[in-house]
Motif scaffolding. Structure first.
Motif, mmCIF file in Angstrom:
data_model
loop_
_atom_site.group_PDB
_atom_site.id
_atom_site.type_symbol
_atom_site.label_atom_id
_atom_site.label_comp_id
_atom_site.label_asym_id
_atom_site.label_seq_id
_atom_site.Cartn_x
_atom_site.Cartn_y
_atom_site.Cartn_z
ATOM 1 N N UNK A 1 -0.012 -22.867 10.950
ATOM 2 C CA UNK A 1 -0.401 -23.993 10.086
ATOM 3 C C UNK A 1 -0.199 -23.632 8.617
ATOM 4 N N UNK A 2 0.540 -24.474 7.893
ATOM 5 C CA UNK A 2 0.777 -24.164 6.489
ATOM 6 C C UNK A 2 -0.456 -24.493 5.645
ATOM 7 N N UNK A 3 -0.485 -23.988 4.407
ATOM 8 C CA UNK A 3 -1.620 -24.293 3.524
ATOM 9 C C UNK A 3 -1.482 -25.744 3.042
ATOM 10 N N UNK A 4 -2.505 -26.570 3.228
ATOM 11 C CA UNK A 4 -2.375 -27.957 2.809
ATOM 12 C C UNK A 4 -2.494 -28.097 1.287
ATOM 13 N N UNK A 5 -2.025 -29.242 0.745
ATOM 14 C CA UNK A 5 -2.234 -29.466 -0.677
ATOM 15 C C UNK A 5 -3.705 -29.815 -0.905
ATOM 16 N N UNK A 6 -4.086 -29.890 -2.185
ATOM 17 C CA UNK A 6 -5.507 -30.087 -2.507
ATOM 18 C C UNK A 6 -6.052 -31.375 -1.871
ATOM 19 N N UNK A 7 -5.263 -32.459 -1.965
ATOM 20 C CA UNK A 7 -5.700 -33.756 -1.427
ATOM 21 C C UNK A 7 -6.026 -33.636 0.069
ATOM 22 N N UNK A 8 -5.058 -33.075 0.826
ATOM 23 C CA UNK A 8 -5.258 -32.942 2.281
ATOM 24 C C UNK A 8 -6.398 -31.995 2.610
ATOM 25 N N UNK A 9 -6.497 -30.942 1.820
ATOM 26 C CA UNK A 9 -7.544 -29.953 2.067
ATOM 27 C C UNK A 9 -8.938 -30.608 1.899
ATOM 28 N N UNK A 10 -9.088 -31.339 0.773
ATOM 29 C CA UNK A 10 -10.390 -31.970 0.501
ATOM 30 C C UNK A 10 -10.681 -33.037 1.559
ATOM 31 N N UNK A 11 -9.642 -33.814 1.885
ATOM 32 C CA UNK A 11 -9.786 -34.867 2.894
ATOM 33 C C UNK A 11 -10.203 -34.249 4.240
ATOM 34 N N UNK A 12 -9.532 -33.144 4.604
ATOM 35 C CA UNK A 12 -9.808 -32.460 5.866
ATOM 36 C C UNK A 12 -11.218 -31.883 5.897
ATOM 37 N N UNK A 13 -11.595 -31.226 4.802
ATOM 38 C CA UNK A 13 -12.933 -30.628 4.717
ATOM 39 C C UNK A 13 -14.001 -31.712 4.836
ATOM 40 N N UNK A 14 -13.765 -32.821 4.112
ATOM 41 C CA UNK A 14 -14.735 -33.920 4.125
ATOM 42 C C UNK A 14 -14.874 -34.473 5.554
ATOM 43 N N UNK A 15 -13.736 -34.700 6.192
ATOM 44 C CA UNK A 15 -13.750 -35.273 7.551
ATOM 45 C C UNK A 15 -14.464 -34.330 8.520
#
Lengths: 208, 172
Positions: A110-124
Motif C-alpha cells: 500500500x502506497x502512502x496516501x496524500x494528506x486528503x486521503x489520509x485524513x479522510x481514511x483516519x476519520x472514517x
C-alpha cells in the motif's frame, strides 16, 4: 522588495543560518523504533482494557456466581444466559479493535496516501469504530447492569427484585449512570476530541 | 527491515532529515515535548512505510507526505499551554549583534504567523517555501492544482498582514 519576497527571504535566510541537523544513526533509529513499539502497545492495551473492562467485570461476576451457586438451576441459567449474550459482543469488539489499530501502511504494497486521503481514511476508521462502540454501549451497558442487579438482588437481598422493585430500580439507575459517565469521559478523550480535530481538517480540505 | 535496506533507508533519510525537523517545527513551534514526540512518530512511520516505497516519486516528496500525514493526524498529548521556548532558545544562540538579532526575531515572527494558520495551510506554505511547485504540493496534499494556487494567494495575504502587524508592534 515586495512583501511576498520579504516572507520568502526571511525563510531562506533563516534556513541558511540554521545549523545542519544531527544525522540519525542506526542506534538512534533502533531506540526510536523500540520506544514507538512500546508506545503503540501501551496505547492499544490501555484502550483494550478500557473497552473490555465492563466485560471482564461481568464475566468474573458470572463465573464467580456460577461456581458459588452450582446446582441452583435458576441462578445457573441466568449466569449462562448472561455469558452467552455477551460473548458475541466481546468477539465483535475485539475484531473492531484490531481493525482500528491496524495502520494502513501495514498492508503489503500500500502506497502512502496524500494528506486528503489520509485524513479522510483516519476519520472514517475512527468514526466507524466509534459508531459501533456507541451502539454496543447502549445495548451492553444496560443489559450488563440489569444482569448484575438481577443476580445480586436474587442472591443477597431478601425477597429479591419482586419485593424490592424500587431499590433494585434505583441500584440499576445508579449503576447505569456511573457507567455512562465513565464511558463518556473515555469517549471524549479517545474519540470525540480526535474526531473533532480530524473533522476540522477535513472541512478545511473540502472548503477550497 | 534487513541490514541492507536499513542502511539505504538511513542514507536517504539523513540526506533529507531537515524535512522532518521542519515539519515538527512548523506544527509545534513552541512545544519541545510535542515536537520530540512528533519527530519520533514520523521516524517510526517512515521506517514502517519504507519497504512500500517504490521510487515512483522523489524520496523527499514521499518523506513530506509521511511527515505531514503524521503531523496533521497527530493526537495532541494534552491541551496544556506550551511554554514559549523558541525565542529564548534563538536569542540564547544568537551572537550579540543587532542585525543578527533582528533576523532571528523576524524568523521568529514568521514562525508565529505560520503557527496561526490552519493545519492544511501550514502544509501548503511550508511546501511552497521549500520550493515545491503547485503540482508537487497538489500531489502531497491531495488538493487540486487550482485549489493550491488559490489557497496560496490567500495564505500569503494572511501571512503578509500578520507579519506586518507583528513587525509594527515590535517597532512600537
Amino acid at each position: 522588495m515586495t512583501p511576498r519576497d520579504e516572507i520568502e527571504n526571511v525563510w531562506k535566510k533563516g534556513k541558511a543560518r540554521g545549523a545542519d541537523p544531527v544525522p540519525v544513526t542506526g542506534k538512534d533509529l533502533q531506540a526510536i523504533i523500540s520506544s514507538r513499539v512500546k508506545k503503540e502497545i501501551k496505547i492499544v492495551s490501555q484502550f483494550v482494557w478500557a473497552a473490555i473492562v465492563y466485560q471482564i467485570i461481568l464475566y468474573s461476576f458470572l463465573t464467580h456466581t456460577l461456581i458459588c451457586h452450582w446446582g441452583d438451576m435458576q441462578i445457573m441459567l441466568l449466569c449462562v444466559a448472561g455469558g452467552a449474550f455477551y460473548v458475541p459482543l466481546t468477539v465483535a469488539l475485539m475484531r473492531r479493535i484490531r481493525t482500528l489499530y491496524r495502520r494502513p501502511s501495514e498492508a503489503p504494497g500500500s502506497p502512502v496516501p496524500d494528506v486528503f486521503r489520509k485524513v479522510e481514511g483516519e476519520y472514517a476508521r475512527v468514526a466507524d469504530f466509534f459508531r459501533f462502540k456507541k451502539r454496543m454501549d447502549w445495548i451492553g451497558v444496560p443489559v450488563s447492569c440489569a444482569i448484575i442487579v438481577l443476580v445480586t438482588f436474587t442472591l443477597f437481598v431478601e425477597g429479591g427484585i419482586e419485593r424490592n422493585p424500587l431499590k433494585s430500580l434505583l441500584a440499576f439507575a445508579v449503576w447505569v449512570g456511573l457507567s455512562l459517565i465513565a464511558i463518556h469521559a473515555e469517549n471524549k478523550k479517545r474519540f470525540i476530541s480526535p474526531l473533532r480535530h480530524l473533522e476540522l481538517v477535513l472541512n478545511d480540505l473540502k472548503r477550497s | 527491515m534487513r541490514a541492507e535496506p536499513e542502511t539505504s533507508f538511513l542514507a536517504n533519510l539523513n540526506q533529507n532529515i531537515r524535512i522532518v525537523h521542519q515539519v515538527c517545527h512548523t506544527y509545534f513551534p513552541r512545544d519541545a515535548l510535542e515536537r520530540e514526540d512528533l519527530f519520533q512518530d514520523i521516524m517510526y512511520q517512515l521506517w514502517k512505510s519504507y519497504p512500500q516505497f517504490k521510487w515512483e516519486s522523489k524520496f523527499s516528496t514521499w518523506m513530506y507526505k509521511v511527515a505531514l500525514n503524521m503531523a496533521i493526524t497527530h493526537i495532541r498529548r494534552s491541551t496544556r499551554t506550551p511554554r514559549n521556548e523558541e525565542l529564548t532558545e534563538s536569542v540564547a544562540r544568537a551572537p550579540d549583534i543587532d542585525e543578527h538579532m533582528s533576523r532571528e526575531e523576524e524568523l521568529y515572527l514568521l514562525h508565529e504567523a505560520i503557527a496561526a494558520l490552519t493545519d492544511i495551510d501550514k502544509a501548503i506554505i511550508l511546501l511552497h517555501l521549500e520550493d515545491h511547485n503547485y503540482d508537487e504540493i497538489a500531489c502531497i496534499t491531495g488538493l487540486t492544482r487550482t485549489n493550491v494556487s488559490v489557497r496560496l494567494v490567500r495564505i500569503k495575504r494572511t501571512l503578509k498582514t500578520t507579519f506586518k502587524e507583528s513587525n509594527n508592534a515590535k517597532e512600537e
